[in-house]
Design an enzyme around this catalytic site. Structure first.
Site, PDB file in Angstrom:
ATOM      1  N   ARG A   1       1.111  -0.944   0.203  1.00 35.02           N
ATOM      2  CA  ARG A   1      -0.117  -0.312   0.111  1.00 35.02           C
ATOM      3  C   ARG A   1       0.993   1.065  -0.041  1.00 35.02           C
ATOM      4  NH1 ARG A   1      -2.160   3.138   4.987  1.00 35.02           N
ATOM      5  NH2 ARG A   1      -3.469   4.188   3.835  1.00 35.02           N
TER       6      ARG A   1
ATOM      7  N   ASN B   1      -7.198   2.521   9.614  1.00 33.98           N
ATOM      8  CA  ASN B   1      -6.219   2.095  10.343  1.00 33.98           C
ATOM      9  C   ASN B   1      -5.845   2.576  11.720  1.00 33.98           C
ATOM     10  OD1 ASN B   1      -4.599   2.159   8.224  1.00 33.98           O
ATOM     11  ND2 ASN B   1      -4.623   5.045   8.475  1.00 33.98           N
TER      12      ASN B   1
ATOM     13  N   TYR C   1      -3.825   1.935  16.094  1.00 29.42           N
ATOM     14  CA  TYR C   1      -2.366   1.797  16.742  1.00 29.42           C
ATOM     15  C   TYR C   1      -2.377   1.161  17.490  1.00 29.42           C
ATOM     16  CZ  TYR C   1       0.032   3.195  11.869  1.00 29.42           C
ATOM     17  OH  TYR C   1       0.295   3.431  10.908  1.00 29.42           O
TER      18      TYR C   1
ATOM     19  N   GLU D   1      -3.403  -0.030   8.067  1.00 29.44           N
ATOM     20  CA  GLU D   1      -2.243   0.150   8.671  1.00 29.44           C
ATOM     21  C   GLU D   1      -2.368  -0.288  10.587  1.00 29.44           C
ATOM     22  OE1 GLU D   1      -1.376   4.649   8.648  1.00 29.44           O
ATOM     23  OE2 GLU D   1      -1.491   4.993   7.143  1.00 29.44           O
TER      24      GLU D   1
HETATM   25  C1  GBH Z   1      -0.596   7.690  10.872  1.00 30.33           C
HETATM   26  O1  GBH Z   1      -1.495   8.183  11.598  1.00 30.33           O
HETATM   27  C2  GBH Z   1      -0.170   7.853   9.546  1.00 30.33           C
HETATM   28  O2  GBH Z   1      -1.314   7.239   8.533  1.00 30.33           O
HETATM   29  C3  GBH Z   1       1.178   8.703   8.959  1.00 30.33           C
HETATM   30  O3  GBH Z   1       1.452   8.222   8.164  1.00 30.33           O
HETATM   31  C4  GBH Z   1       2.319   7.696  10.155  1.00 30.33           C
HETATM   32  O4  GBH Z   1       3.609   7.431   9.711  1.00 30.33           O
HETATM   33  C5  GBH Z   1       1.924   6.571  11.607  1.00 30.33           C
HETATM   34  O5  GBH Z   1       0.694   6.880  12.023  1.00 30.33           O
HETATM   35  C6  GBH Z   1       2.662   6.571  12.754  1.00 30.33           C
HETATM   36  O6  GBH Z   1       2.300   8.089  13.268  1.00 30.33           O
HETATM   37  O7  GBH Z   1       0.852  13.199  18.958  1.00 30.33           O
HETATM   38  O8  GBH Z   1      -1.009  12.994  20.593  1.00 30.33           O
HETATM   39  O9  GBH Z   1      -1.892  14.399  19.163  1.00 30.33           O
HETATM   40  C7  GBH Z   1      -1.645   7.092  12.823  1.00 30.33           C
HETATM   41  C8  GBH Z   1      -3.206   8.193  12.870  1.00 30.33           C
HETATM   42  C9  GBH Z   1      -3.139   9.790  14.818  1.00 30.33           C
HETATM   43  C10 GBH Z   1      -1.518   8.431  15.179  1.00 30.33           C
HETATM   44  C11 GBH Z   1      -2.283  11.278  15.196  1.00 30.33           C
HETATM   45  C12 GBH Z   1      -0.786  10.445  16.428  1.00 30.33           C
HETATM   46  C13 GBH Z   1      -1.842  11.749  16.548  1.00 30.33           C
HETATM   47  C14 GBH Z   1      -1.120  12.419  18.638  1.00 30.33           C
HETATM   48  N1  GBH Z   1      -2.430   9.430  13.969  1.00 30.33           N
HETATM   49  N2  GBH Z   1      -2.070  11.199  16.446  1.00 30.33           N
HETATM   50  S1  GBH Z   1      -0.319  12.776  19.485  1.00 30.33           S
END
Ligand code: GBH
Length: 479
Positions: free
Chosen positions: A84, A316, A318, A382
């Site tokens: 992807r 996605n 995590y 993801e």
């Molecule tokens: C992914 O988003 C992205 O799609 C990808 O491009 C990126 O590299 C990957 O995350 C890893 O970072 O800092 O407390 O404000 C995942 C969803 C949403 C997770 C925003 C981090 C920020 C939280 N992201 N979040 S904060």
């Protein structure tokens, strides 16, 4: 025979898709080459007031523009079935607009990549928009906040891509994580274009209204691209298309009513805002309650486009949080997130990113929630992990990535349980990410790759997690 996880020889179906994900701005580099236009992230990272933690930019990063064959070779070595990646809008249409010229060298690059993947038997999953809006559109009319302009420009961009690549690309994702485009981009100001009226570093923007308008426009842009594909391209090309939403499981901090309600509000703000209109055909009631008139409404014609504009649920995810009521942050559903609950039970220690812990059971619950509520096959587009202080390690230390290995293996074991024991229709797992890259506003600090990248030489080196994931699929895919 039972394996260590207690499965009784259960496997995923033979056609389960797995591989790795990347995004153009994070890996390509070559930002000034062969006619590529400027993106809002180029501009954001070069600004005096840049919020990029280590002051870096992505002008070179992994140099995948020149090294895409290395990327494909390593995918092949890992036996990945799919890849992807995203297309860079300003590489394909440098000025971005519907009357602006298409850059043949941009198309050529992606044709080369797609052909290389197919020659190696790797299926492309292509994202049209992973956050790199052409800066020209931001300058011209304010980018995502101008509904009539951006929707038409995105539609034409999608059309160019379907025309150019749709004979070989059968799996499309329109927009990656509209929530992250809107909230960090237009509410907190932590990501490009960095608009926010909440903080002194960026006094422009209107946090009261703009994020909700931008979210609305992202849905419409997605829906127009879906309709275009459905009507004019699917009949010949026969592919599938959807949107990818980010979202993490939330577990009530305590068993009282208000923590449960906080969880519901957070799911509505992060997911339901987009998923309810697209998958269920109605707006999120909770979002309307929280925002009142600030949440734009769709006309009946727009509802026809938005409703059902998806062939699968792109997910996605995590991490997991405990959640309770509190704070006035609408983007979190007026709730607060913790890694510990009221009984002092901890989900684990944060790693390289303060927002991330490994929580395999939360992943399983999340998949179940999405399937029950939205009733679509789920593609995990993801999931991934960045080990603590990995950027300070030697290559040898970084490649011995025990925590990342545990993360992916435990998440996969729980995906299998979701499929086999909970009956959830999950069709793919794309690990984030193929290789260490430029992590947006976190620069080169977190490393999420299953491949180590030496950013001086641009050489790629497999980490242990890559081998472990390959072995997991060797064992758990039906023949
Ligand atoms: C992914 O988003 C992205 O799609 C990808 O491009 C990126 O590299 C990957 O995350 C890893 O970072 O800092 O407390 O404000 C995942 C969803 C949403 C997770 C925003 C981090 C920020 C939280 N992201 N979040 S904060």
């Amino acid at each position: 025979m039972e394996d260590l996880n207690g499965h009784v020889g259960h496997r995923l179906p033979a056609d389960f898709m797995w591989g790795y994900a990347t995004a153009a701005q994070q890996i390509e580099g070559a930002v000034d080459e062969d006619g590529r236009g400027e993106s809002i992230w180029d501009r954001f990272a070069s600004a005096q007031s840049s919020k990029v933690q280590d002051g870096s930019n992505s002008n070179e990063t992994c140099d995948s523009y020149h090294r895409y064959k290395d990327d494909v070779r390593i995918l092949k070595q890992y036996k990945a079935k799919g890849y992807r990646f995203s297309l860079s809008w300003p590489r394909i249409i440098p000025k971005g607009g519907r009357d602006d010229p298409v850059n043949p060298l941009g198309l050529q690059y992606y044709n080369n990549l797609i052909n290389e993947l197919l020659a190696e038997g790797i299926t492309p999953y292509v994202t049209l928009y992973h956050w790199d809006c052409p800066q020209a559109l931001e300058d011209r009319y304010g980018g995502w906040r101008d509904k009539d302009e951006i929707v038409q420009d995105f539609r034409r961009y999608a059309q160019v891509c379907f025309e150019a690549f749709g004979d070989r690309v059968k799996n499309w994702i329109t927009i990656n994580e509209p929530y992250v485009v809107t909230i960090p981009g237009w509410f907190n100001g932590d990501c490009a274009p960095g608009r926010s009226s909440k903080r002194p570093f960026s006094a422009d923007g209107n946090t009261e209204t703009e994020p909700w308008i931008v979210g609305h426009n992202l849905m419409l842009a997605h829906a127009h691209a879906y309709q275009l594909y459905d009507k004019y391209y699917r009949p010949q090309q026969g592919g599938k298309l959807s949107i990818t939403l980010n979202g993490d499981w939330v577990e009530p901090w305590s068993d009282d009513e208000s923590s449960h309600r906080a969880a519901e509000r957070k799911m509505a703000a992060a997911i339901g805002w987009f998923a309810d209109p697209i998958f269920l055909g109605h707006e999120s009631k909770i979002m309307r309650e929280m925002l009142g008139d600030r949440l734009p409404t769709f006309t009946p014609e727009e509802w026809c486009l938005v409703k059902g504009s998806s062939d699968f649920y792109g997910c996605n995810t995590y991490t997991t949080n405990y959640i309770k009521c509190g704070g006035d942050d609408v983007s979190l559903g007026n709730s607060e997130l913790f890694f510990q609950n009221s009984r002092g039970e901890s989900l684990g220690d944060p790693c390289a990113c303060p927002w991330l812990v490994s929580c395999p059971w939360g992943f399983r619950k999340h998949l179940g929630y999405l399937y029950r509520r939205y009733k679509k096959p789920i593609l995990v587009t993801e999931a991934g992990f960045a080990c603590k202080d990995e950027h300070l390690m030697t290559r040898e230390e970084a490649c011995n990535d025990v925590e990342r290995t545990a993360y992916h293996i435990n998440y996969l074991d729980n995906l299998l349980k979701a499929v086999i024991e909970d009956g959830v229709d999950v069709r793919s797992y794309f690990g984030w990410t193929l290789m260490d890259n430029w992590e947006w506003a976190e620069g080169y600090i977190p490393r999420f790759g299953v491949t180590y990248v030496d950013f001086k030489t641009k050489q790629r080196y497999p980490k242990d997690s890559a081998g472990a994931i390959t072995r997991w699929f060797d064992k758990h895919l039906s023949a």
